[in-house]
Design an enzyme around this catalytic site. Structure first.
Site, PDB file in Angstrom:
ATOM      1  N   ASP A  87      43.258  56.593  52.856  1.00 15.56           N
ATOM      2  CA  ASP A  87      44.341  57.187  53.647  1.00 15.56           C
ATOM      3  C   ASP A  87      43.833  58.482  54.292  1.00 15.56           C
ATOM      4  O   ASP A  87      43.298  59.356  53.601  1.00 15.56           O
ATOM      5  CB  ASP A  87      45.515  57.480  52.690  1.00 15.56           C
ATOM      6  CG  ASP A  87      46.808  57.820  53.405  1.00 15.56           C
ATOM      7  OD1 ASP A  87      46.944  57.449  54.587  1.00 15.56           O
ATOM      8  OD2 ASP A  87      47.682  58.428  52.760  1.00 15.56           O
ATOM      9  N   HIS A  88      43.973  58.606  55.597  1.00 18.20           N
ATOM     10  CA  HIS A  88      43.551  59.809  56.331  1.00 18.20           C
ATOM     11  C   HIS A  88      42.095  60.204  56.083  1.00 18.20           C
ATOM     12  O   HIS A  88      41.807  61.361  55.747  1.00 18.20           O
ATOM     13  CB  HIS A  88      44.457  61.011  56.015  1.00 18.20           C
ATOM     14  CG  HIS A  88      45.844  60.839  56.517  1.00 18.20           C
ATOM     15  ND1 HIS A  88      46.205  61.026  57.831  1.00 18.20           N
ATOM     16  CD2 HIS A  88      46.972  60.434  55.876  1.00 18.20           C
ATOM     17  CE1 HIS A  88      47.489  60.760  57.975  1.00 18.20           C
ATOM     18  NE2 HIS A  88      47.982  60.386  56.810  1.00 18.20           N
ATOM     19  N   ASP A 109      41.307  59.346  60.619  1.00 22.37           N
ATOM     20  CA  ASP A 109      42.289  60.225  61.253  1.00 22.37           C
ATOM     21  C   ASP A 109      41.559  61.313  62.025  1.00 22.37           C
ATOM     22  O   ASP A 109      41.234  62.374  61.489  1.00 22.37           O
ATOM     23  CB  ASP A 109      43.216  60.825  60.189  1.00 22.37           C
ATOM     24  CG  ASP A 109      44.257  61.754  60.815  1.00 22.37           C
ATOM     25  OD1 ASP A 109      44.235  61.921  62.050  1.00 22.37           O
ATOM     26  OD2 ASP A 109      45.074  62.312  60.062  1.00 22.37           O
ATOM     27  N   HIS A 181      54.881  64.118  56.732  1.00 24.03           N
ATOM     28  CA  HIS A 181      54.477  63.916  55.345  1.00 24.03           C
ATOM     29  C   HIS A 181      55.278  64.874  54.474  1.00 24.03           C
ATOM     30  O   HIS A 181      55.473  66.026  54.851  1.00 24.03           O
ATOM     31  CB  HIS A 181      52.984  64.225  55.162  1.00 24.03           C
ATOM     32  CG  HIS A 181      52.090  63.210  55.798  1.00 24.03           C
ATOM     33  ND1 HIS A 181      51.105  63.546  56.688  1.00 24.03           N
ATOM     34  CD2 HIS A 181      52.022  61.863  55.648  1.00 24.03           C
ATOM     35  CE1 HIS A 181      50.462  62.452  57.058  1.00 24.03           C
ATOM     36  NE2 HIS A 181      50.995  61.420  56.459  1.00 24.03           N
ATOM     37  N   GLY A 210      54.690  59.006  56.496  1.00 22.42           N
ATOM     38  CA  GLY A 210      55.805  59.894  56.150  1.00 22.42           C
ATOM     39  C   GLY A 210      57.080  59.133  55.836  1.00 22.42           C
ATOM     40  O   GLY A 210      58.172  59.527  56.248  1.00 22.42           O
ATOM     41  N   GLY A 211      56.959  58.037  55.074  1.00 23.53           N
ATOM     42  CA  GLY A 211      58.118  57.192  54.775  1.00 23.53           C
ATOM     43  C   GLY A 211      59.161  57.848  53.889  1.00 23.53           C
ATOM     44  O   GLY A 211      60.334  57.454  53.900  1.00 23.53           O
ATOM     45  N   THR A 212      58.764  58.867  53.131  1.00 21.25           N
ATOM     46  CA  THR A 212      59.718  59.555  52.241  1.00 21.25           C
ATOM     47  C   THR A 212      60.813  60.247  53.038  1.00 21.25           C
ATOM     48  O   THR A 212      60.512  60.958  54.001  1.00 21.25           O
ATOM     49  CB  THR A 212      58.966  60.622  51.399  1.00 21.25           C
ATOM     50  OG1 THR A 212      58.067  59.946  50.539  1.00 21.25           O
ATOM     51  CG2 THR A 212      59.936  61.480  50.590  1.00 21.25           C
ATOM     52  N   ASN A 231      54.184  53.963  54.845  1.00 23.41           N
ATOM     53  CA  ASN A 231      53.499  54.732  53.804  1.00 23.41           C
ATOM     54  C   ASN A 231      54.480  55.573  52.988  1.00 23.41           C
ATOM     55  O   ASN A 231      55.265  56.335  53.559  1.00 23.41           O
ATOM     56  CB  ASN A 231      52.492  55.699  54.442  1.00 23.41           C
ATOM     57  CG  ASN A 231      51.351  54.995  55.137  1.00 23.41           C
ATOM     58  OD1 ASN A 231      51.376  53.789  55.341  1.00 23.41           O
ATOM     59  ND2 ASN A 231      50.331  55.756  55.510  1.00 23.41           N
ATOM     60  N   THR A 234      55.323  60.896  48.660  1.00 19.27           N
ATOM     61  CA  THR A 234      56.108  61.970  48.037  1.00 19.27           C
ATOM     62  C   THR A 234      57.268  61.439  47.193  1.00 19.27           C
ATOM     63  O   THR A 234      57.557  61.975  46.116  1.00 19.27           O
ATOM     64  CB  THR A 234      56.649  62.918  49.134  1.00 19.27           C
ATOM     65  OG1 THR A 234      55.550  63.333  49.942  1.00 19.27           O
ATOM     66  CG2 THR A 234      57.327  64.133  48.541  1.00 19.27           C
TER      67      THR A 234
HETATM   68  P1  13P Z   1      55.239  60.706  52.369  1.00 17.97           P
HETATM   69  O1  13P Z   1      54.529  61.575  51.395  1.00 17.97           O
HETATM   70  O2  13P Z   1      56.145  61.488  53.252  1.00 17.97           O
HETATM   71  O3  13P Z   1      55.918  59.548  51.720  1.00 17.97           O
HETATM   72  O4  13P Z   1      54.120  60.119  53.366  1.00 17.97           O
HETATM   73  C1  13P Z   1      53.087  59.338  52.855  1.00 17.97           C
HETATM   74  C2  13P Z   1      52.061  59.054  53.881  1.00 17.97           C
HETATM   75  O5  13P Z   1      52.343  58.956  55.060  1.00 17.97           O
HETATM   76  C3  13P Z   1      50.687  58.855  53.422  1.00 17.97           C
HETATM   77  O6  13P Z   1      49.781  58.709  54.460  1.00 17.97           O
END
Ligand code: 13P
Length: 282
Positions: A87-88, A109, A181, A210-212, A231, A234
């Site tokens: 990831d990233h 990224d 995020h 940034g699904g949270t 994704n 958090t």
């Molecule tokens: P969150 O931490 O907001 O759920 O985002 C996770 C993310 O996008 C990981 O790349």
């Protein structure tokens, strides 16, 4: 049947066609990996295990992570498709280390650079990754918020930049369209119109970082606009933390780390199960 790790190409193409989203859950340790694999296996859905550079370092390195995941799949008799994804990834070198260790997917990224430099770096990663059957995700625009100490202002991806970046042969794209995020300050404000145009213009799956904290209705709308991978990091951290905190406060005499760490298991599995129902429209 013996299962091996897979790349994300087929699972995301299937999701794009079927109008659902494959969950990407970030892992931080052995326990998290185990809970995610068990819960996704019990729902019989494909899953992407996302590992940030920081989480890789924390766990001991890329090889530790790849071997741990492979061993858990075997010993827990996991029967679903599992993709192990960096990831990233911030440099060609970190993507290369992940590929060498056996990751089946990488995100490069290079979104902090201008589009030409982003393309140049992404192209290098695509050329290396595809030799090994590893899928590549790339980012355009800036996803806001803070992850692993790296913070960003929101900057929306343009359709032109998405088209331009897709030309280097990436397998999926994460266009920043207002998501962050970590926790949102106020309500998320996603650019669904542009999301749909990008989806209609490109033939590769779209990824939502940034699904949270994105309300369920917005998640459904994003999936309808073409999002095929979402994704989550958090939200799992908060669920785990709140449950462990409560356990520790109520059981101050318990010091067995297995009991302390696993006191967050049920809360994490509930988040995973809720996301699966939402993403797969079950
Ligand atoms: P969150 O931490 O907001 O759920 O985002 C996770 C993310 O996008 C990981 O790349």
């Amino acid at each position: 049947m013996k299962r091996m790790l897979v790349n994300s190409i087929n699972m995301l193409q299937d999701a794009k066609k079927g109008k659902y989203a494959v969950p990407h859950f970030n892992i931080n340790n052995l326990e998290w990996t185990k809970y995610i694999l068990e819960e996704c296996n019990s729902h019989n859905i494909p899953v992407i295990l996302g590992v940030s550079e920081g989480a890789c370092k924390y766990m001991g390195g890329y090889n530790v992570v790849a071997n741990m995941v492979k061993a858990l799949i075997k010993d827990l008799n996991i029967q679903i498709d599992v993709c192990l994804h960096l990831d990233h990834g911030s440099t060609f070198s970190s993507c290369q280390q992940a590929i060498d260790a056996g990751f089946t997917s990488v995100m490069i990224d290079a979104s902090k650079y201008d589009i030409e430099e982003n393309k140049r770096i992404t192209q290098e990663v695509v050329d290396c990754a595809h030799k090994f059957g590893v899928s590549v995700e790339a980012e355009v625009g800036h996803i806001g918020g803070n992850e692993d100490g790296v913070s960003n202002e929101i900057y929306h991806a343009t359709v032109e930049d998405c088209v331009s970046l897709s030309q280097v042969g990436i397998d999926s794209i994460a266009p920043a369209l207002g998501s962050v995020h970590g926790l949102y300050k106020g309500e998320p404000n996603l650019n669904f119109e542009r999301m749909k145009i990008i989806n209609d213009t490109l033939n590769i799956p779209l990824v939502l970082h940034g699904g949270t904290g994105i309300p369920d209705d917005d998640i459904k709308r994003a999936i309808a606009c073409g999002i095929s991978k979402i994704n989550i990091n958090t939200e799992l951290q908060i669920a785990w933390h709140d449950a462990v905190l409560e356990f520790v406060m109520n059981n101050k005499e318990i010091y067995d780390p297995r009991k302390v760490i696993s006191s967050g298991q049920a809360a994490m599995k509930k988040v995973i199960s809720d996301k699966i129902k939402l993403f797969f429209n079950r």
